[in-house]
Design a protein around this motif. Structure first.
Motif, PDB file in Angstrom:
ATOM      1  N   ASP A 126      -3.506  -0.770  14.063  1.00  0.00           N
ATOM      2  CA  ASP A 126      -2.180  -1.388  14.159  1.00  0.00           C
ATOM      3  C   ASP A 126      -2.292  -2.916  14.163  1.00  0.00           C
ATOM      4  OD1 ASP A 126      -0.867   1.061  14.259  1.00  0.00           O
ATOM      5  OD2 ASP A 126      -1.011   1.170  16.454  1.00  0.00           O
ATOM      6  N   ASN A 127      -1.214  -3.553  13.713  1.00  0.00           N
ATOM      7  CA  ASN A 127      -1.098  -5.005  13.752  1.00  0.00           C
ATOM      8  C   ASN A 127      -2.236  -5.690  12.991  1.00  0.00           C
ATOM      9  OD1 ASN A 127       0.142  -7.428  14.462  1.00  0.00           O
ATOM     10  ND2 ASN A 127      -0.985  -7.597  16.381  1.00  0.00           N
ATOM     11  N   CYS A 128      -2.597  -5.124  11.842  1.00  0.00           N
ATOM     12  CA  CYS A 128      -3.681  -5.673  11.027  1.00  0.00           C
ATOM     13  C   CYS A 128      -3.165  -6.112   9.660  1.00  0.00           C
ATOM     14  CB  CYS A 128      -4.777  -4.632  10.810  1.00  0.00           C
ATOM     15  SG  CYS A 128      -5.748  -4.247  12.271  1.00  0.00           S
ATOM     16  N   ARG A 129      -3.966  -6.976   9.041  1.00  0.00           N
ATOM     17  CA  ARG A 129      -3.660  -7.420   7.679  1.00  0.00           C
ATOM     18  C   ARG A 129      -4.938  -7.359   6.865  1.00  0.00           C
ATOM     19  NH1 ARG A 129      -1.014 -10.064  11.565  1.00  0.00           N
ATOM     20  NH2 ARG A 129       1.207 -10.513  11.347  1.00  0.00           N
ATOM     21  N   LEU A 130      -4.838  -6.739   5.713  1.00  0.00           N
ATOM     22  CA  LEU A 130      -5.997  -6.546   4.839  1.00  0.00           C
ATOM     23  C   LEU A 130      -5.655  -6.974   3.418  1.00  0.00           C
ATOM     24  CD1 LEU A 130      -8.767  -5.074   3.976  1.00  0.00           C
ATOM     25  CD2 LEU A 130      -7.266  -3.110   3.482  1.00  0.00           C
ATOM     26  N   THR A 131      -6.562  -7.731   2.785  1.00  0.00           N
ATOM     27  CA  THR A 131      -6.465  -8.032   1.365  1.00  0.00           C
ATOM     28  C   THR A 131      -7.825  -7.731   0.749  1.00  0.00           C
ATOM     29  OG1 THR A 131      -4.855  -9.793   1.766  1.00  0.00           O
ATOM     30  CG2 THR A 131      -5.924  -9.761  -0.379  1.00  0.00           C
ATOM     31  N   PHE A 132      -7.846  -6.854  -0.247  1.00  0.00           N
ATOM     32  CA  PHE A 132      -9.118  -6.388  -0.817  1.00  0.00           C
ATOM     33  C   PHE A 132      -8.981  -6.312  -2.329  1.00  0.00           C
ATOM     34  CE2 PHE A 132     -12.098  -3.008  -2.079  1.00  0.00           C
ATOM     35  CZ  PHE A 132     -13.268  -3.452  -1.474  1.00  0.00           C
ATOM     36  N   GLY A 133      -9.831  -7.073  -3.049  1.00  0.00           N
ATOM     37  CA  GLY A 133      -9.713  -7.119  -4.501  1.00  0.00           C
ATOM     38  C   GLY A 133     -11.040  -6.941  -5.211  1.00  0.00           C
ATOM     39  N   HIS A 200       1.440  -4.762  10.571  1.00  0.00           N
ATOM     40  CA  HIS A 200       2.218  -5.470  11.596  1.00  0.00           C
ATOM     41  C   HIS A 200       3.694  -5.493  11.217  1.00  0.00           C
ATOM     42  CE1 HIS A 200       3.507  -8.373  14.526  1.00  0.00           C
ATOM     43  NE2 HIS A 200       3.858  -9.246  13.583  1.00  0.00           N
ATOM     44  N   SER A 201       4.023  -6.194  10.163  1.00  0.00           N
ATOM     45  CA  SER A 201       5.426  -6.344   9.761  1.00  0.00           C
ATOM     46  C   SER A 201       5.743  -5.641   8.444  1.00  0.00           C
ATOM     47  CB  SER A 201       5.774  -7.827   9.636  1.00  0.00           C
ATOM     48  OG  SER A 201       4.915  -8.473   8.719  1.00  0.00           O
ATOM     49  N   GLY A 202       4.731  -5.034   7.804  1.00  0.00           N
ATOM     50  CA  GLY A 202       4.979  -4.352   6.542  1.00  0.00           C
ATOM     51  C   GLY A 202       5.071  -5.330   5.376  1.00  0.00           C
ATOM     52  N   SER A 229       4.003   2.327  -0.254  1.00  0.00           N
ATOM     53  CA  SER A 229       4.537   2.610   1.080  1.00  0.00           C
ATOM     54  C   SER A 229       5.033   1.285   1.659  1.00  0.00           C
ATOM     55  CB  SER A 229       3.460   3.228   1.984  1.00  0.00           C
ATOM     56  OG  SER A 229       2.675   2.227   2.585  1.00  0.00           O
ATOM     57  N   PRO A 230       5.827   1.314   2.717  1.00  0.00           N
ATOM     58  CA  PRO A 230       6.349   0.067   3.293  1.00  0.00           C
ATOM     59  C   PRO A 230       5.274  -0.878   3.800  1.00  0.00           C
ATOM     60  CG  PRO A 230       7.622   1.952   4.069  1.00  0.00           C
ATOM     61  CD  PRO A 230       6.436   2.505   3.358  1.00  0.00           C
ATOM     62  N   LYS A 231       4.041  -0.391   3.952  1.00  0.00           N
ATOM     63  CA  LYS A 231       2.971  -1.226   4.503  1.00  0.00           C
ATOM     64  C   LYS A 231       1.935  -1.641   3.464  1.00  0.00           C
ATOM     65  CE  LYS A 231       3.075   0.587   9.260  1.00  0.00           C
ATOM     66  NZ  LYS A 231       4.219   1.483   9.115  1.00  0.00           N
ATOM     67  N   VAL A 232       2.056  -1.128   2.223  1.00  0.00           N
ATOM     68  CA  VAL A 232       1.005  -1.332   1.220  1.00  0.00           C
ATOM     69  C   VAL A 232       1.564  -1.973  -0.035  1.00  0.00           C
ATOM     70  CG1 VAL A 232      -0.758  -0.211  -0.192  1.00  0.00           C
ATOM     71  CG2 VAL A 232      -0.247   0.675   2.084  1.00  0.00           C
ATOM     72  N   LEU A 233       0.803  -2.937  -0.572  1.00  0.00           N
ATOM     73  CA  LEU A 233       1.121  -3.551  -1.854  1.00  0.00           C
ATOM     74  C   LEU A 233      -0.089  -3.389  -2.764  1.00  0.00           C
ATOM     75  CD1 LEU A 233       3.437  -5.308  -3.147  1.00  0.00           C
ATOM     76  CD2 LEU A 233       2.017  -7.281  -2.614  1.00  0.00           C
ATOM     77  N   ALA A 234       0.144  -2.927  -3.977  1.00  0.00           N
ATOM     78  CA  ALA A 234      -0.931  -2.718  -4.944  1.00  0.00           C
ATOM     79  C   ALA A 234      -0.671  -3.558  -6.187  1.00  0.00           C
ATOM     80  CB  ALA A 234      -1.044  -1.244  -5.328  1.00  0.00           C
ATOM     81  N   VAL A 235      -1.704  -4.261  -6.639  1.00  0.00           N
ATOM     82  CA  VAL A 235      -1.596  -5.116  -7.823  1.00  0.00           C
ATOM     83  C   VAL A 235      -2.677  -4.708  -8.813  1.00  0.00           C
ATOM     84  CG1 VAL A 235      -1.639  -7.469  -8.725  1.00  0.00           C
ATOM     85  CG2 VAL A 235      -0.776  -7.033  -6.409  1.00  0.00           C
TER      86      VAL A 235
END
Length: 266
Positions: A126-133, A200-202, A229-235
């Motif tokens: 919970d309350n995490c932020r991840l960016t993975f490319g 955290h905030s989606g 999903s409200p918490k995930v962004l895919a590029v």
């Protein structure tokens, strides 16, 4: 050859720090943090090897402890050399509550007859932020090795509190499938994939619009952005140059990193 790399990013006195690391050749870890006023930790994974050889097995474990912010960098392009059996990379990443992790890796360059299997398992609290490319090229394009590798299979799974949020299963076998066909690369030679997860905030709709603005001036690329999903962004980006796609993912990662940094300051 079996090679290991472990990194643990800790948090103490309101600062992130390298709590523990272990590595075997060819790996090394360098602290590239520049400003003492910045409480985040910046590390670079370095290698004395020109790339992965036949039979190599890399096992990488990264832990970001509660409250810690880690931005990881790769040193250079990852080459996959001519193989008969293949090479394997297993990468495990764990984000504890309130932590952040950002990692955009240099492009992978599979040489003729290269065989690669990779698996990324990312567990987020919970309350995490991840960016993975990650970025995959067609091979040594300027040497005429365009889609001459045998097989590239890479699976990325991201879990939030044990629940699977997104799974990316990329399998390319140029000798069996026409890479220029519809549903494949469709005339492009390079592809980039980036996932951003915010527990955290989606994901804000404004984030998607900002990314299109951020990449709007890019030429000769195809860009797709979705929020499964409200918490995930895919590029996903298709293009014809590794440096161009690497620059795109770096800008995206910097955008999210800066948003979080400003939020913590305010």
């Amino acid at each position: 050859m079996k090679n290991r790399l472990t990194i643990t990013s800790g948090f103490k006195n309101q600062r992130s720090y390298l709590k523990d690391t272990f590595f075997t050749p060819p790996f090394r870890v360098a602290n590239i943090s520049e400003h003492r006023s910045d409480p985040a930790l910046y590390l670079m994974v370095m290698s004395s090897s020109p790339g992965m050889l036949d039979g190599d097995e890399y096992k990488i474990d990264i832990v970001v402890e509660e409250g810690s912010r880690l931005q990881l960098h790769s040193q250079s392009y990852q080459r996959l050399f001519n193989m008969q059996k293949g090479a394997v990379q297993l990468q495990s990443i764990q984000l504890h509550p309130g932590s952040s992790f950002s990692y955009v890796q240099h492009p992978v360059v599979p040489h003729e007859n290269a065989i690669f299997k990779g698996r990324n398992r990312i567990d987020v609290s919970d309350n995490c932020r991840l960016t993975f490319g990650e970025i995959l090229t067609c091979g040594r394009k300027h040497s005429g090795e365009i889609f001459r590798y045998s097989s590239y299979h890479n699976i990325t799974e991201i879990y939030h509190n044990g629940k699977l949020m997104i799974k990316d299963n990329l399998l390319l076998q140029p000798s069996l499938v026409n890479m220029a066909a519809i549903g494949q690369m469709e005339g492009y030679t390079h592809q980039a994939t980036l996932f951003h997860l915010n527990t955290h905030s989606g994901i804000d709709v404004d984030n998607v619009n900002m990314l299109y603005e951020l990449l709007g001036e890019e030429k000769d690329v195809a860009i797709g952005i979705s929020s499964p999903s409200p918490k995930v962004l895919a590029v996903r980006i298709l293009g014809n140059g590794g440096e161009q796609l690497f620059s795109c993912l770096q800008r995206i990662a910097a955008y999210f990193w800066t948003i979080e940094k400003n939020a913590l300051v305010s």
